[in-house]
Motif scaffolding. Structure first.
Motif, PDB file in Angstrom:
ATOM      1  N   ALA A  72       0.795  -1.227   0.000  1.00  0.00           N
ATOM      2  CA  ALA A  72       0.000   0.000   0.000  1.00  0.00           C
ATOM      3  C   ALA A  72       0.826   1.276   0.000  1.00  0.00           C
ATOM      4  O   ALA A  72       0.353   2.322  -0.450  1.00  0.00           O
ATOM      5  CB  ALA A  72      -0.926   0.002   1.221  1.00  0.00           C
ATOM      6  N   GLU A 126       1.467   5.423  17.547  1.00  0.00           N
ATOM      7  CA  GLU A 126       0.400   6.425  17.513  1.00  0.00           C
ATOM      8  C   GLU A 126       0.763   7.586  16.599  1.00  0.00           C
ATOM      9  O   GLU A 126      -0.091   8.119  15.884  1.00  0.00           O
ATOM     10  CB  GLU A 126       0.098   6.918  18.928  1.00  0.00           C
ATOM     11  N   TYR A 137       4.637  13.873   6.728  1.00  0.00           N
ATOM     12  CA  TYR A 137       4.419  12.479   6.330  1.00  0.00           C
ATOM     13  C   TYR A 137       5.742  11.713   6.282  1.00  0.00           C
ATOM     14  O   TYR A 137       5.873  10.637   6.855  1.00  0.00           O
ATOM     15  CB  TYR A 137       3.738  12.499   4.960  1.00  0.00           C
ATOM     16  N   CYS A 149       3.260  -2.248   9.450  1.00  0.00           N
ATOM     17  CA  CYS A 149       3.996  -3.504   9.242  1.00  0.00           C
ATOM     18  C   CYS A 149       4.804  -3.443   7.951  1.00  0.00           C
ATOM     19  O   CYS A 149       5.928  -3.950   7.889  1.00  0.00           O
ATOM     20  CB  CYS A 149       3.034  -4.691   9.224  1.00  0.00           C
ATOM     21  N   HIS A 154      -0.015   6.450  13.196  1.00  0.00           N
ATOM     22  CA  HIS A 154      -1.478   6.430  13.010  1.00  0.00           C
ATOM     23  C   HIS A 154      -2.013   7.847  12.782  1.00  0.00           C
ATOM     24  O   HIS A 154      -2.885   8.051  11.932  1.00  0.00           O
ATOM     25  CB  HIS A 154      -2.187   5.798  14.216  1.00  0.00           C
ATOM     26  N   GLU A 155      -1.475   8.815  13.519  1.00  0.00           N
ATOM     27  CA  GLU A 155      -1.924  10.205  13.378  1.00  0.00           C
ATOM     28  C   GLU A 155      -1.598  10.774  11.996  1.00  0.00           C
ATOM     29  O   GLU A 155      -2.283  11.672  11.521  1.00  0.00           O
ATOM     30  CB  GLU A 155      -1.313  11.074  14.476  1.00  0.00           C
ATOM     31  N   GLY A 170      -1.923   8.988   9.412  1.00  0.00           N
ATOM     32  CA  GLY A 170      -2.831   8.281   8.513  1.00  0.00           C
ATOM     33  C   GLY A 170      -2.416   6.868   8.139  1.00  0.00           C
ATOM     34  O   GLY A 170      -3.047   6.244   7.286  1.00  0.00           O
ATOM     35  N   PHE A 171      -1.367   6.342   8.764  1.00  0.00           N
ATOM     36  CA  PHE A 171      -0.916   4.988   8.454  1.00  0.00           C
ATOM     37  C   PHE A 171      -1.740   3.961   9.221  1.00  0.00           C
ATOM     38  O   PHE A 171      -1.965   4.104  10.419  1.00  0.00           O
ATOM     39  CB  PHE A 171       0.571   4.815   8.803  1.00  0.00           C
ATOM     40  N   SER A 172      -2.163   2.923   8.504  1.00  0.00           N
ATOM     41  CA  SER A 172      -2.895   1.823   9.137  1.00  0.00           C
ATOM     42  C   SER A 172      -1.900   0.863   9.787  1.00  0.00           C
ATOM     43  O   SER A 172      -0.692   0.951   9.559  1.00  0.00           O
ATOM     44  CB  SER A 172      -3.710   1.060   8.080  1.00  0.00           C
ATOM     45  N   LYS A 173      -2.407  -0.064  10.591  1.00  0.00           N
ATOM     46  CA  LYS A 173      -1.539  -1.072  11.210  1.00  0.00           C
ATOM     47  C   LYS A 173      -0.838  -1.902  10.138  1.00  0.00           C
ATOM     48  O   LYS A 173       0.330  -2.261  10.290  1.00  0.00           O
ATOM     49  CB  LYS A 173      -2.347  -1.977  12.141  1.00  0.00           C
ATOM     50  N   GLU A 174      -1.539  -2.194   9.053  1.00  0.00           N
ATOM     51  CA  GLU A 174      -0.942  -2.959   7.956  1.00  0.00           C
ATOM     52  C   GLU A 174       0.182  -2.172   7.291  1.00  0.00           C
ATOM     53  O   GLU A 174       1.229  -2.733   6.954  1.00  0.00           O
ATOM     54  CB  GLU A 174      -2.006  -3.346   6.919  1.00  0.00           C
ATOM     55  N   GLU A 175      -0.021  -0.887   7.107  1.00  0.00           N
ATOM     56  CA  GLU A 175       1.016  -0.049   6.505  1.00  0.00           C
ATOM     57  C   GLU A 175       2.229   0.088   7.432  1.00  0.00           C
ATOM     58  O   GLU A 175       3.369   0.148   6.959  1.00  0.00           O
ATOM     59  CB  GLU A 175       0.454   1.329   6.144  1.00  0.00           C
TER      60      GLU A 175
END
Length: 186
Positions: free
Chosen positions: A61, A142, A118, A155, A145-146, A148-153
């Motif tokens: 992604a 965190e 970013y 990883c 995440h703030e 805009g990264f997902s947990k998958e991203e």
């Protein structure tokens, strides 16, 4: 002492030539880089290294310019001359807003100041992972995440850091010469 042997396209086995072809097709390169030629004597290793790089960098992604920036930063922090030069060229070809001096400053500084938030958040995370992956805390995740990264991203970011580290060990141990189009950062 020369620590490696290069296997050029004409001398490579059919299996290794197939990897070289896939590399050039995937990356748009017109020549096989030294790192890949240094593996060319062993088709299985050549394929394994290329498949790992291709799967990590050219799928997923995250955008390729960000992945290249991660590899550059990790390589610079690890003092990996070959990888930092290679990926500096890749970053600059993919992100026209950055200049060579920006990357050189980034390689010599402990902060990603001047980069967009970013990039800066990911660069700071990568530097922390390279320093000690066991020191990560929830605040590091965190912050991603703030942005805009997902947990998958996240990883995927870690997988790119790991890929860079693997290549840093390989290229630095062999002291690979730079490809003609690479400019040394370190």
């Amino acid at each position: 002492m020369q620590r490696y042997v290069l296997t050029d396209y004409a001398s490579a086995s059919k299996e290794t030539q197939a990897v070289y072809d896939d590399f050039m097709k995937t990356t748009g390169a017109t020549a096989v880089p030294i790192w890949l030629q240094s593996l060319g004597h062993n088709a299985a290793l050549t394929r394994a290294y290329w498949e790992r790089a291709k799967g990590t960098l050219f799928s997923g992604a995250l955008p390729l310019p960000l992945k290249e920036m991660i590899v550059f930063v990790v390589s610079a922090k690890n003092g990996a001359r070959y990888c930092s030069a290679c990926h500096a060229q890749n970053v600059l070809s993919l992100d026209k807003n950055l200049a060579f001096d920006d990357l050189k400053s980034l390689a010599n500084a402990s902060s990603a100041l001047g980069l967009p938030a970013y990039y800066r958040t990911v660069v700071d995370f990568a530097i922390k992972v390279v320093s000690d992956p066991n020191c990560l805390d929830d605040a590091d995740f965190e912050a991603l995440h703030e942005e805009g990264f997902s947990k998958e991203e996240i990883c995927e970011i870690i997988a790119v850091i790991d890929l860079a580290t693997m290549f840093n060990v390989y290229t630095s141990s062999l002291r690979l010469d730079l490809d003609p189009n690479y400019v040394a950062i370190l």
